[in-house]
Scaffold this active site. Structure first.
Site, mmCIF file in Angstrom:
data_model
loop_
_atom_site.group_PDB
_atom_site.id
_atom_site.type_symbol
_atom_site.label_atom_id
_atom_site.label_comp_id
_atom_site.label_asym_id
_atom_site.label_seq_id
_atom_site.Cartn_x
_atom_site.Cartn_y
_atom_site.Cartn_z
ATOM 1 N N LYS A 1 0.833 -1.214 0.000
ATOM 2 C CA LYS A 1 0.000 0.000 0.000
ATOM 3 C C LYS A 1 0.868 1.266 0.000
ATOM 4 O O LYS A 1 0.643 2.171 -0.792
ATOM 5 C CB LYS A 1 -0.899 -0.001 1.251
ATOM 6 C CG LYS A 1 -1.601 1.314 1.486
ATOM 7 C CD LYS A 1 -2.491 1.280 2.696
ATOM 8 C CE LYS A 1 -1.816 1.676 3.987
ATOM 9 N NZ LYS A 1 -1.532 3.109 4.162
ATOM 10 N N ASN A 2 1.853 1.296 0.891
ATOM 11 C CA ASN A 2 2.618 2.530 1.059
ATOM 12 C C ASN A 2 3.614 2.786 -0.073
ATOM 13 O O ASN A 2 4.242 3.844 -0.114
ATOM 14 C CB ASN A 2 3.345 2.535 2.408
ATOM 15 C CG ASN A 2 2.383 2.793 3.560
ATOM 16 O OD1 ASN A 2 1.198 3.054 3.337
ATOM 17 N ND2 ASN A 2 2.882 2.710 4.783
ATOM 18 N N CYS B 1 -5.385 13.302 13.236
ATOM 19 C CA CYS B 1 -5.893 11.959 12.981
ATOM 20 C C CYS B 1 -5.739 11.161 14.263
ATOM 21 O O CYS B 1 -5.161 11.648 15.232
ATOM 22 C CB CYS B 1 -5.162 11.288 11.832
ATOM 23 S SG CYS B 1 -3.513 10.786 12.229
ATOM 24 N N ARG C 1 0.268 14.787 13.316
ATOM 25 C CA ARG C 1 0.827 14.549 11.982
ATOM 26 C C ARG C 1 0.780 15.763 11.051
ATOM 27 O O ARG C 1 0.049 15.774 10.066
ATOM 28 C CB ARG C 1 0.113 13.365 11.325
ATOM 29 C CG ARG C 1 0.298 12.081 12.087
ATOM 30 C CD ARG C 1 -0.419 10.929 11.454
ATOM 31 N NE ARG C 1 0.402 10.265 10.451
ATOM 32 C CZ ARG C 1 0.043 9.134 9.848
ATOM 33 N NH1 ARG C 1 -1.109 8.577 10.118
ATOM 34 N NH2 ARG C 1 0.828 8.563 8.962
ATOM 35 N N ASP D 1 4.587 0.806 12.199
ATOM 36 C CA ASP D 1 3.409 0.118 11.665
ATOM 37 C C ASP D 1 3.311 -1.338 12.118
ATOM 38 O O ASP D 1 2.336 -2.024 11.793
ATOM 39 C CB ASP D 1 3.405 0.183 10.126
ATOM 40 C CG ASP D 1 3.003 1.558 9.620
ATOM 41 O OD1 ASP D 1 2.574 2.394 10.433
ATOM 42 O OD2 ASP D 1 3.111 1.797 8.399
ATOM 43 N N ARG E 1 -8.741 -0.393 4.723
ATOM 44 C CA ARG E 1 -7.901 0.612 4.079
ATOM 45 C C ARG E 1 -6.562 0.008 3.676
ATOM 46 O O ARG E 1 -5.956 0.460 2.709
ATOM 47 C CB ARG E 1 -7.624 1.773 5.046
ATOM 48 C CG ARG E 1 -8.831 2.660 5.299
ATOM 49 C CD ARG E 1 -8.423 3.842 6.142
ATOM 50 N NE ARG E 1 -7.164 4.385 5.641
ATOM 51 C CZ ARG E 1 -6.291 5.059 6.374
ATOM 52 N NH1 ARG E 1 -6.513 5.283 7.639
ATOM 53 N NH2 ARG E 1 -5.175 5.516 5.835
HETATM 54 C C1 UD1 Z 1 4.232 7.021 6.553
HETATM 55 C C2 UD1 Z 1 3.389 5.787 6.327
HETATM 56 C C3 UD1 Z 1 2.824 5.285 7.641
HETATM 57 C C4 UD1 Z 1 3.930 5.100 8.678
HETATM 58 C C5 UD1 Z 1 4.792 6.354 8.786
HETATM 59 C C6 UD1 Z 1 6.015 6.155 9.659
HETATM 60 C C7 UD1 Z 1 2.568 6.116 4.081
HETATM 61 C C8 UD1 Z 1 1.406 6.400 3.195
HETATM 62 N N1 UD1 Z 1 2.341 6.117 5.398
HETATM 63 O O1 UD1 Z 1 3.353 8.024 7.068
HETATM 64 O O2 UD1 Z 1 2.165 4.042 7.397
HETATM 65 O O3 UD1 Z 1 3.358 4.836 9.936
HETATM 66 O O4 UD1 Z 1 5.257 6.752 7.479
HETATM 67 O O5 UD1 Z 1 6.784 5.096 9.187
HETATM 68 O O6 UD1 Z 1 3.646 5.838 3.621
HETATM 69 N N2 UD1 Z 1 6.031 14.916 10.711
HETATM 70 C C9 UD1 Z 1 6.123 16.270 10.961
HETATM 71 N N3 UD1 Z 1 6.038 17.130 9.904
HETATM 72 C C10 UD1 Z 1 5.867 16.709 8.620
HETATM 73 C C11 UD1 Z 1 5.798 15.324 8.372
HETATM 74 C C12 UD1 Z 1 5.891 14.454 9.446
HETATM 75 O O7 UD1 Z 1 6.268 16.695 12.107
HETATM 76 O O8 UD1 Z 1 5.791 17.549 7.713
HETATM 77 C C13 UD1 Z 1 6.127 13.960 11.845
HETATM 78 C C14 UD1 Z 1 4.866 13.120 12.026
HETATM 79 O O9 UD1 Z 1 3.897 13.789 12.795
HETATM 80 C C15 UD1 Z 1 5.429 11.885 12.696
HETATM 81 C C16 UD1 Z 1 6.810 11.727 12.052
HETATM 82 O O10 UD1 Z 1 7.121 13.012 11.513
HETATM 83 O O11 UD1 Z 1 5.566 12.109 14.076
HETATM 84 C C17 UD1 Z 1 6.891 10.698 10.953
HETATM 85 O O12 UD1 Z 1 5.856 10.921 10.032
HETATM 86 P P1 UD1 Z 1 5.937 10.535 8.499
HETATM 87 O O13 UD1 Z 1 7.135 9.684 8.243
HETATM 88 O O14 UD1 Z 1 5.777 11.767 7.679
HETATM 89 O O15 UD1 Z 1 4.626 9.649 8.337
HETATM 90 P P2 UD1 Z 1 3.801 9.538 7.038
HETATM 91 O O16 UD1 Z 1 4.704 9.759 5.866
HETATM 92 O O17 UD1 Z 1 2.570 10.357 7.143
#
Ligand code: UD1
Length: 422
Positions: free
Chosen positions: A22-23, A116, A121, A310, A402
Site C-alpha cells: 500500500k505505502n 488523525c 501529523r 506500523d 484501508r
Molecule cells: C508514513 C506511512 C505510515 C507510517 C509512517 C512512519 C505512508 C502512506 N504512510 O506516514 O504508514 O506509519 O510513514 O513510518 O507511507 N512529521 C512532521 N512534519 C511533517 C511530516 C511528518 O512533524 O511535515 C512527523 C509526524 O507527525 C510523525 C513523524 O514526523 O511524528 C513521521 O511521520 P511521516 O514519516 O511523515 O509519516 P507519514 O509519511 O505520514
C-alpha cells in the site's frame, strides 16, 4: 457497519500470498501525474486507500484503467489541480499529489490533512521543502495553495538543498517527486530510507528521472525537462507480511508467505525469532513455525531500518499472551496506543506511561466486543481475537480495509475461524 467475528484458539497453518505494498502503491500512483504518457503498474493491492487515491486522480482528469492488480494511468489531460478536504481527511497520503502537481503544472491546491487518531501529523516539512525549491505557498481556508516560481513565462521549481529535521516518509516522497522536474539539482538530507521510498525512486527512474542515493539518508535528484511512460511492478507489502507472521507466532502453527521479501523485514524477523519462532527464508518466501507460547519481546519503534511503527500494535497483541513482560516504546507518533484500551477489554495487562507501554503476558485472553481505531490497531485486535478464548467481535473494520487485502479470506485460508458480519 461491518464487523469481524472471530472464534479464537485455532492455530494457523498453510500458505498465503502477500499483496503489493500500500505505502509504495500510493506514492507511485501519484507519480503518474508527472508525465502525460502512460504509466502501467502491476501488483497494485485491492484496498480502500487505493480506491480513494484512484478517485482523487480521476477527479483531476487522470484516465485510469483497472484490470485485476494492473492499473494504467494516463495524466495527459489534468484539468483540476486540487485535492479536496473530503479526500485528504479520509486518507492523509492524498498529500502526495502536492509535489507532482506543482512540479508538472506549476500550481496545486491541497487540503491540509488536520489531526488523525494517531497524532497531530503535520505536513510542515512538505511545505518547507517546496518553499526551499522556490514555491510560493499560502494557507487559506484550510488549503495549501502552492505556486512554482515563474521565469520567462515558465513555471518551474528550482533545485535546492533540503534538510529534514525529522525523518518523514511521505515528506521525502513528495519532495523527491517534485525534484524530478525541477530546474537543477536537489539534495534531500536526513531523508527517509524506507523501502517504499526506494520503490518509488525505482519507478521514477524507469520514467526517466535522475535519482541517486534512494535507500540512504541523502538522496540527490537532478531535474529533467520531462518524464516519460513506464511499466512498473509494486514491491510486496512488508507490513502485511509482518502482520501474518506475528499472527502465526501468537496463535502458533506453521505458515509460509509467498511473493514477499525478507531483506526488508530484518528487524521484525529478528524479534519473531527472539519470541521463539523458527523463521526460514527461501527466495521470495518466508516460513514461520511456532511450537511454543511466545516469549515477551521488547520493541522500540524508529525510522527504517529500525523497528517499524506500523508493526508496533501487532507485537503488542502477541506480548499480551507471551511468557514474561515486555516494554513497547513508540517514538514516531505521540498517540499510537489507542489499541491498549481495547486489548484491556480482552483481559490484557498493560500499563502506559507517556510513549511507553509495559505488558505483562497472560496465559489467556478472553473474547469480547472491541473497536478498531486505526489501521494497524485493527490488525492488532484481529491478532488478539485469534488467540482469545471464545468470540471476539471487532467493530469499525473499515480501518482494516484501508490497508489489508481480503484479510479475513487470507486468515480463513490459514485455518482461522473468522468471518465478516454486517
Ligand atoms: C508514513 C506511512 C505510515 C507510517 C509512517 C512512519 C505512508 C502512506 N504512510 O506516514 O504508514 O506509519 O510513514 O513510518 O507511507 N512529521 C512532521 N512534519 C511533517 C511530516 C511528518 O512533524 O511535515 C512527523 C509526524 O507527525 C510523525 C513523524 O514526523 O511524528 C513521521 O511521520 P511521516 O514519516 O511523515 O509519516 P507519514 O509519511 O505520514
Amino acid at each position: 457497519m461491518q464487523k469481524l467475528a472471530i472464534q479464537g484458539g485455532n492455530r494457523l497453518n498453510g500458505e498465503v500470498r502477500i499483496s503489493g505494498a500500500k505505502n509504495a502503491a500510493l506514492p507511485i500512483l501519484c507519480a503518474g501525474l508527472l508525465t502525460g504518457d502512460q504509466l502501467q503498474l502491476g501488483n497494485v493491492p485491492d484496498l480502500n486507500d487505493i480506491a480513494t487515491m484512484r478517485k482523487l486522480l480521476l477527479q483531476m482528469g487522470v484516465k485510469i484503467e483497472v484490470d485485476g492488480d494492473q492499473i494504467v494511468l494516463s495524466a495527459a489531460h489534468v484539468d483540476k489541480l486540487e485535492a479536496p478536504y473530503d479526500m485528504v481527511k479520509t486518507m492523509r497520503a492524498a498529500i502526495l499529489v502536492l509535489g507532482p502537481l506543482v512540479a508538472r503544472f506549476g500550481e496545486a491546491r491541497v487540503s491540509l490533512p488536520g489531526g488523525c487518531a494517531i497524532g497531530s501529523r503535520p505536513v510542515d516539512l512538505h511545505i518547507k521543502g517546496l518553499q526551499a525549491m522556490g514555491a510560493e505557498i499560502h494557507i487559506e481556508h484550510g488549503y495549501i495553495h502552492a505556486y512554482a516560481p515563474q521565469n520567462n513565462g515558465v513555471k518551474r521549481l528550482k533545485g535546492a538543498r533540503i534538510f529534514f529535521d525529522l525523518v518523514s516518509v511521505t515528506g521525502t516522497e513528495n519532495l523527491m517527486m517534485a525534484a524530478t522536474l525541477a530546474d537543477g539539482v536537489t539534495v534531500l538530507e536526513n531523508a527517509a530510507r524506507e523501502p517504499e521510498v526506494v520503490d518509488l525512486a525505482h519507478c521514477l527512474i524507469a520514467m526517466g528521472a535522475r535519482i541517486e542515493g534512494a535507500g540512504s539518508d541523502t538522496i540527490t535528484v537532478t531535474g529533467v525537462d520531462r518524464l516519460h511512460g513506464a511499466s512498473y511492478r509494486i514491491m510486496p507489502d512488508r507490513i502485511e507480511s509482518g502482520t501474518f507472521l506475528v499472527a502465526a507466532a501468537a496463535a502458533g502453527g506453521s505458515i509460509t508467505l509467498t511473493d514477499t521479501r525478507a531483506d526488508i523485514l530484518d528487524n521484525v524477523l529478528e524479534k519473531l525469532q527472539e519470541a521463539g519462532a523458527i523463521v526460514r527464508v527461501a527466495g521470495n518466501t518466508i516460513s514461520l513455525q511456532m511450537n511454543q507460547r511466545p516469549k515477551a519481546v521488547n520493541v522500540r519503534t524508529s525510522p527504517y531500518p529500525a523497528f517499524p511503527t506500523d508493526m508496533q500494535a501487532q507485537f503488542m497483541a502477541m506480548n499480551c499472551i507471551a511468557e514474561g513482560s515486555a516494554m513497547v516504546v513508540e517514538t514516531i507518533f505521540e498517540n499510537r496506543f489507542m489499541h491498549v484500551q481495547e486489548l484491556r477489554r480482552l483481559g490484557a495487562q498493560i500499563d502506559v506511561e507517556g510513549n511507553t507501554a509495559v505488558i505483562r503476558g497472560r496465559a489467556q485472553l478472553e473474547g469480547a466486543a472491541i473497536m478498531a481505531t486505526d489501521l494497524r490497531a485493527s490488525a492488532c485486535l484481529v491478532i488478539a481475537g485469534l488467540v482469545a478464548q471464545g468470540e471476539t467481535i471487532v467493530d469499525r473494520i473499515y480501518h482494516l480495509d484501508r490497508g489489508y487485502e481480503h484479510i479475513e479470506a487470507k486468515l480463513s485460508q490459514l485455518g482461522a475461524n473468522i468471518r465478516r458480519v454486517t
